[in-house]
Motif scaffolding. Sequence first.
Motif, mmCIF file in Angstrom:
data_model
loop_
_atom_site.group_PDB
_atom_site.id
_atom_site.type_symbol
_atom_site.label_atom_id
_atom_site.label_comp_id
_atom_site.label_asym_id
_atom_site.label_seq_id
_atom_site.Cartn_x
_atom_site.Cartn_y
_atom_site.Cartn_z
ATOM 1 N N PHE A 153 0.830 -1.201 0.000
ATOM 2 C CA PHE A 153 0.000 0.000 0.000
ATOM 3 C C PHE A 153 0.870 1.258 0.000
ATOM 4 C CE2 PHE A 153 -2.228 3.375 2.302
ATOM 5 C CZ PHE A 153 -3.420 3.449 1.602
ATOM 6 N N TYR A 154 1.904 1.283 0.852
ATOM 7 C CA TYR A 154 2.769 2.459 0.933
ATOM 8 C C TYR A 154 3.717 2.545 -0.259
ATOM 9 C CZ TYR A 154 0.938 3.380 5.544
ATOM 10 O OH TYR A 154 0.088 3.666 6.583
ATOM 11 N N VAL A 155 4.143 1.403 -0.808
ATOM 12 C CA VAL A 155 4.961 1.414 -2.022
ATOM 13 C C VAL A 155 4.172 2.020 -3.171
ATOM 14 C CG1 VAL A 155 5.998 -0.048 -3.796
ATOM 15 C CG2 VAL A 155 6.496 -0.478 -1.391
ATOM 16 N N PHE A 156 2.937 1.592 -3.333
ATOM 17 C CA PHE A 156 2.100 2.134 -4.407
ATOM 18 C C PHE A 156 1.782 3.606 -4.177
ATOM 19 C CE2 PHE A 156 0.320 -2.404 -5.042
ATOM 20 C CZ PHE A 156 1.358 -2.702 -5.906
ATOM 21 N N THR A 157 1.690 4.006 -2.922
ATOM 22 C CA THR A 157 1.478 5.427 -2.622
ATOM 23 C C THR A 157 2.671 6.255 -3.088
ATOM 24 O OG1 THR A 157 0.092 4.924 -0.689
ATOM 25 C CG2 THR A 157 1.086 7.121 -0.794
ATOM 26 N N LEU A 158 3.890 5.773 -2.805
ATOM 27 C CA LEU A 158 5.103 6.479 -3.228
ATOM 28 C C LEU A 158 5.211 6.535 -4.746
ATOM 29 C CD1 LEU A 158 7.686 5.059 -0.649
ATOM 30 C CD2 LEU A 158 6.698 7.362 -0.701
ATOM 31 N N LEU A 175 -2.813 -0.316 13.098
ATOM 32 C CA LEU A 175 -2.842 1.101 13.457
ATOM 33 C C LEU A 175 -2.464 1.977 12.271
ATOM 34 C CD1 LEU A 175 -3.332 2.895 15.952
ATOM 35 C CD2 LEU A 175 -0.863 2.836 16.350
ATOM 36 N N ARG A 176 -1.437 1.588 11.543
ATOM 37 C CA ARG A 176 -0.992 2.375 10.397
ATOM 38 C C ARG A 176 -2.038 2.386 9.288
ATOM 39 N NH1 ARG A 176 4.991 1.073 8.542
ATOM 40 N NH2 ARG A 176 4.519 2.939 7.301
ATOM 41 N N MET A 177 -2.651 1.238 9.026
ATOM 42 C CA MET A 177 -3.625 1.178 7.950
ATOM 43 C C MET A 177 -4.898 1.939 8.310
ATOM 44 S SD MET A 177 -2.040 -0.373 5.605
ATOM 45 C CE MET A 177 -3.303 -0.765 4.402
ATOM 46 N N LEU A 178 -5.332 1.856 9.556
ATOM 47 C CA LEU A 178 -6.531 2.587 9.959
ATOM 48 C C LEU A 178 -6.285 4.089 9.890
ATOM 49 C CD1 LEU A 178 -9.409 2.340 10.979
ATOM 50 C CD2 LEU A 178 -8.524 2.295 13.314
ATOM 51 N N ALA A 179 -5.103 4.524 10.293
ATOM 52 C CA ALA A 179 -4.769 5.948 10.213
ATOM 53 C C ALA A 179 -4.787 6.422 8.767
ATOM 54 C CB ALA A 179 -3.393 6.188 10.831
ATOM 55 N N SER A 180 -4.301 5.587 7.848
ATOM 56 C CA SER A 180 -4.301 5.942 6.426
ATOM 57 C C SER A 180 -5.725 6.083 5.878
ATOM 58 C CB SER A 180 -3.557 4.877 5.614
ATOM 59 O OG SER A 180 -2.190 4.841 5.974
ATOM 60 N N SER A 181 -6.619 5.197 6.320
ATOM 61 C CA SER A 181 -7.997 5.245 5.816
ATOM 62 C C SER A 181 -8.742 6.480 6.297
ATOM 63 C CB SER A 181 -8.760 3.996 6.259
ATOM 64 O OG SER A 181 -9.038 4.021 7.652
ATOM 65 N N LEU A 182 -8.298 7.044 7.434
ATOM 66 C CA LEU A 182 -8.942 8.226 7.991
ATOM 67 C C LEU A 182 -8.346 9.518 7.433
ATOM 68 C CD1 LEU A 182 -9.236 7.078 11.706
ATOM 69 C CD2 LEU A 182 -11.006 7.056 9.952
ATOM 70 N N THR A 219 -9.081 -0.396 3.225
ATOM 71 C CA THR A 219 -8.044 -0.015 4.178
ATOM 72 C C THR A 219 -8.613 0.036 5.586
ATOM 73 O OG1 THR A 219 -7.032 1.348 2.449
ATOM 74 C CG2 THR A 219 -6.255 1.688 4.691
ATOM 75 N N ALA A 220 -9.819 0.586 5.726
ATOM 76 C CA ALA A 220 -10.461 0.666 7.035
ATOM 77 C C ALA A 220 -10.783 -0.723 7.578
ATOM 78 C CB ALA A 220 -11.731 1.504 6.937
ATOM 79 N N VAL A 221 -11.240 -1.618 6.709
ATOM 80 C CA VAL A 221 -11.520 -2.988 7.135
ATOM 81 C C VAL A 221 -10.251 -3.645 7.666
ATOM 82 C CG1 VAL A 221 -12.130 -5.304 6.318
ATOM 83 C CG2 VAL A 221 -13.506 -3.340 5.622
ATOM 84 N N PHE A 222 -9.160 -3.498 6.918
ATOM 85 C CA PHE A 222 -7.886 -4.083 7.333
ATOM 86 C C PHE A 222 -7.466 -3.568 8.697
ATOM 87 C CE2 PHE A 222 -3.409 -4.660 7.725
ATOM 88 C CZ PHE A 222 -3.080 -5.782 6.965
ATOM 89 N N GLY A 223 -7.444 -2.255 8.840
ATOM 90 C CA GLY A 223 -6.971 -1.664 10.090
ATOM 91 C C GLY A 223 -7.844 -2.000 11.274
ATOM 92 N N THR A 224 -9.159 -1.922 11.105
ATOM 93 C CA THR A 224 -10.083 -2.166 12.215
ATOM 94 C C THR A 224 -10.006 -3.604 12.713
ATOM 95 O OG1 THR A 224 -11.607 -0.469 11.379
ATOM 96 C CG2 THR A 224 -12.499 -2.094 12.928
#
Length: 279
Positions: A47-52, A271-278, A121-126
């Motif tokens: 997810f973060y690689v694709f973001t970069l 935690l990181r994925m939930l923060a990204s979804s928000l 992303t929210a599903v993953f993090g939660t």
Amino acid sequence: MQSVLASIDLTEIVLLAASLLVTGALAGFVAGLLGVGGGIVIVPVLFYVFTLLGVDEDVKMHVAVGTSLSTIIATSAMSMRAHWRKGAVDVPMLKRWAVAIILGVVAGTLLAASVKGLALTAVFGTVALIVSFHMGFSKPHWRVSDHPPRGVVEQVIAAGIGMVSAMMGIGGGTLSVPTLTLFNYPIHRAVGTAAAIGFLIGVPGTIGFVVGGLGAEDLPPFSFGYVNLLGLALILPTSMALAPYGARAAHALPTGRLRLAFAVFLFLTGLRMLASSLG
């Protein structure tokens, strides 16, 4: 569409490749150690690689999940083999759960194809945070029952594990291991059986994300549907090589440390994925 790789230099490409290889090594070890198929590592990293790389917001989580599921096929097979040799795979339970798991995976891939990337992303993090708190803070004597349920309840649990795991891009251990331990199931046997469950999730899940992503716009280069073949090619070899070592470590570690390792991985990534979804 112009390749996003055309805008980065050779040094960046080499660093990207190296990071994916290291990710594969870590994911393979985690697959063997925790029976999670490595997706708990692969999904957030991709997810973060694709973001970069500037991959479109609408598809990058879908591609991360689909690519992770494709790697789970091989890593779970390797992990399952190692656990099988130690007698840690519950074959009768696997037979009872198989159909429900596959149906749940099909439902999960259909649902994933219809929602936006931030929802995945929210599903993953939660879910990862919920399970991490259970594994980190629950007491060994906490039990829902003295044995796993049978009948309709068992099938609903199996289908739910398949559906949510497919949407998260994980191999099933994230949900099946804590679920089984709540039913007084030995942790090492739960981990070994989870590795086999990961294989049942990986195959139909990969097919579903390939089909669901066919014709999608703004996919990263070398993508086949929502499965990125470049990521698969770089992650898979090291994942397969390290999975057996993780399985050996799982049987060498005491139960408390295994639960703690599981909880820490889930908490940090969730935690990181939930923060990204928000945002």
